[in-house]
Design an enzyme around this catalytic site. Structure first.
Site, PDB file in Angstrom:
ATOM      1  N   HIS A  98       0.752  -1.359   0.028  1.00 21.43           N
ATOM      2  CA  HIS A  98       0.172   0.012  -0.027  1.00 21.43           C
ATOM      3  C   HIS A  98       0.870   1.338   0.035  1.00 21.43           C
ATOM      4  O   HIS A  98       0.339   2.221   0.548  1.00 21.43           O
ATOM      5  CB  HIS A  98      -0.907   0.027   1.330  1.00 21.43           C
ATOM      6  CG  HIS A  98      -1.778  -1.041   1.106  1.00 21.43           C
ATOM      7  ND1 HIS A  98      -2.937  -1.287   0.521  1.00 21.43           N
ATOM      8  CD2 HIS A  98      -1.924  -2.489   1.680  1.00 21.43           C
ATOM      9  CE1 HIS A  98      -3.726  -2.245   0.660  1.00 21.43           C
ATOM     10  NE2 HIS A  98      -3.212  -3.003   1.737  1.00 21.43           N
ATOM     11  N   ASN A 173     -10.669  -3.166   1.445  1.00 17.54           N
ATOM     12  CA  ASN A 173     -10.255  -3.314   0.184  1.00 17.54           C
ATOM     13  C   ASN A 173     -11.496  -3.017  -0.775  1.00 17.54           C
ATOM     14  O   ASN A 173     -12.739  -3.211  -0.370  1.00 17.54           O
ATOM     15  CB  ASN A 173      -9.511  -4.637  -0.102  1.00 17.54           C
ATOM     16  CG  ASN A 173      -8.172  -4.568   0.344  1.00 17.54           C
ATOM     17  OD1 ASN A 173      -7.667  -3.949   0.609  1.00 17.54           O
ATOM     18  ND2 ASN A 173      -7.893  -5.831   1.045  1.00 17.54           N
TER      19      ASN A 173
END
Length: 543
Positions: A98, A173
């Site tokens: 990320h 997500n």
């Protein structure tokens, strides 16, 4: 009044010095400086003078001290040395996963009282309750400078700051499942998405070797290689918790819960060709889209839903409700609206407010508990530990990570402790100056385990292919065509024929037609490349 005498050789006389007694009432607040710098950060440049890092006015940021106009520099030029030294230390370690992201601030508003019947969490007790939030969107596998448009899952992390009962984080997500359900696989899976240790290039062979060797990943692979894997903007994608959590009430009763966030802007995706073009022309497109939309007042929102199962319903469910590779079918476990997430404010400084933000599922309010999902359990440790490494052990003192309610414990000192270090209170549980202990909100007696410690690794069964089969069967013809093209384009870059065959066979286990489409696509790609080679050879012979 104080005095003392000293004999002066110069005058040949004793000299008496008289000093006034010190004013012992004088004191100053060491936090005046941080408060001043915080207010200075929001002032326009025309209201300020240029200074050194110590706040000393300095007349010219570009000048350097040297011997004449052609001689060497002087070591005493602290301004120059300070500027160069700070510049070399501006970057902090990027996130291992990320790394590339964008973010904004806003609020979560409770819109129904559905959750109230299952949890004591304060933010769900009153319809209309608004809670400040910070949200960060991200890709997963790429580096900080990688493209927003890459085919990748998107992180959707939420930091809520209730005034009561501390700070809560939610990690979601844009896809409702994940590649793994065994936590020990995670570091190795991520290694396969990173760069080859020898070539420093992305390695399609290693990527598909892992995926084909761990077919429980197939449903996530199916969603990723559909056009959902290349969303047209962070505003135009949903979010899911993936993990199961537990909602707990004051009497200790609990239900399992999964969270869904549905975009009020609708779903928009890029095709593979559009995403590839954007990666070259504007790799920051999704970041730009989010920032400009909020700046122009087109603020995005998501409606939040809970799915709940009692412990008895969970035990009787058709598969393990703690399996991160599977959804709870909304036809079986209905969606119930609980609130709405709004993003209304862009960061004034990206580094301070988004890059330094640390999200962790271990930050939970009373009434919200982890389930025994093994991947979630491992993340309860790994996420805050990553922040301790990347931001420092006192990362929760950074303003964007700082709770709005008092912190009182025995965690002291450490690198960059800047909030008073909990003052002069004892740094241990003292009976002379005791720290008050709050009442236990509920007795967690419902998680009783029977069994011995084991070494466990999940195995593959036919049920692992039901969701991929369902997903393929509910695609439109256009989406199916795009999916096959996306898979063949990526899998076709694998050098090893064994890996290509094995991955294509995994698709066949979900649906024979799908497997045949992938096999035929790879065959056509092979023929096309063979024809290209023949034409190149023919041209070289003519030359």
């Amino acid at each position: 009044m104080r005095c003392f005498s000293l004999y002066s050789l110069a005058l040949g006389l004793p000299v008496v010095f008289v000093f006034a007694s010190p004013d012992i009432s004088f004191a100053f607040d060491i936090f005046d400086g941080p408060g001043l710098q915080d207010s200075t950060a929001s002032k326009p440049p025309q209201d300020l003078e240029y200074t050194t890092g110590g706040g000393v006015p300095y007349p010219q940021p570009y000048e350097a001290q040297r011997i004449s106009e052609t001689g060497p520099l002087l070591l005493q030029d602290f301004h120059l040395i300070e500027s160069l030294a700070h510049f070399a230390r501006e970057r902090i370690p990027e996130r291992v996963v990320h790394a590339k992201g964008a973010g904004a601030h806003g609020y979560f508003e409770t819109t129904t009282d559905f959750a109230k019947q299952y949890t004591m969490a304060d933010l769900f007790q009153r319809v209309g309750e608004r809670t400040p939030v910070t949200v960060r969107f991200s890709t997963v596998g790429g580096e900080k400078g990688s493209s927003d448009a890459a085919r990748d899952p998107r992180g959707f992390s939420i930091k809520q700051v209730p005034v009561i009962n501390a700070l809560s984080n939610s990690l979601t997500n844009n896809l409702p499942v994940f590649f793994i359900r065994d936590p020990a696989k995670f570091p190795n899976f991520i290694h396969t998405q990173k760069r080859n240790p020898q070539t420093n290039l992305k390695d399609h062979d290693v990527c598909h070797y892992y995926l084909s060797s761990n077919p429980e990943s197939l449903y996530q692979v199916m969603r990723l290689f559909s056009d959902l894997g290349t969303p047209a903007g962070f505003r135009f994608m949903n979010g899911w918790s993936g993990h199961s959590y537990r909602l707990v009430h004051t009497d200790g009763s609990f239900v399992y819960v999964k969270v869904s966030l549905y975009s009020d802007q609708g779903i928009r995706n890029h095709t593979n060709s559009e995403a590839t073009e954007l990666s070259g022309s504007n790799p920051d497109f999704l970041t730009q889209d989010l920032y400009e939309a909020i700046e122009q007042g087109d603020t995005p929102s998501w409606t939040a839903y809970f799915q709940v199962l009692t412990a008895d319903e969970a035990e009787k469910y058709r598969y393990n409700v703690l399996d991160l590779t599977k959804e709870w079918d909304p036809k079986d476990v209905p969606l119930h609206e609980v609130g709405r997430l709004h993003l209304t404010q862009n960061p004034a400084n990206y580094f301070a407010e988004i890059e330094q933000a640390g999200f962790s599922p271990s930050h939970m309010v009373e009434g919200w508990e982890p389930s025994a999902d093994p991947v979630l359990q491992s993340r309860l440790f790994s996420y805050p530990d990553a922040h301790r490494y990347r931001l420092g052990v006192n990362y929760q003192q950074i303003p964007v990570n700082c709770p709005l309610n008092p912190v009182a414990n025995f965690q002291r000192d450490g690198h960059m402790n800047v909030d008073g270090n909990q003052g002069s209170r004892p740094n241990y549980p003292s009976t002379v100056q005791p720290l008050n202990l709050p009442n236990r909100p509920y007795y967690d007696n419902h998680t009783l385990w029977i069994g011995s410690a084991v070494r466990y690794l999940s195995t593959i069964s036919d049920i692992d292919f039901e969701w991929p089969r369902y997903f393929w069967g509910n695609m439109s013809q256009t989406d199916q065509n795009n999916f096959v093209d996306n898979v063949v384009g990526h899998l076709g870059q694998v050098i090893s024929p064994d890996i290509r065959l094995r991955q294509a066979n995994v698709f066949s286990r979900a649906d024979r037609e799908l497997g045949m489409c992938v096999h035929l696509g790879l065959l056509r790609l092979k023929v096309y490349r063979f024809q290209q080679v023949k034409e190149l050879r023919k041209e070289s012979m003519l030359l």
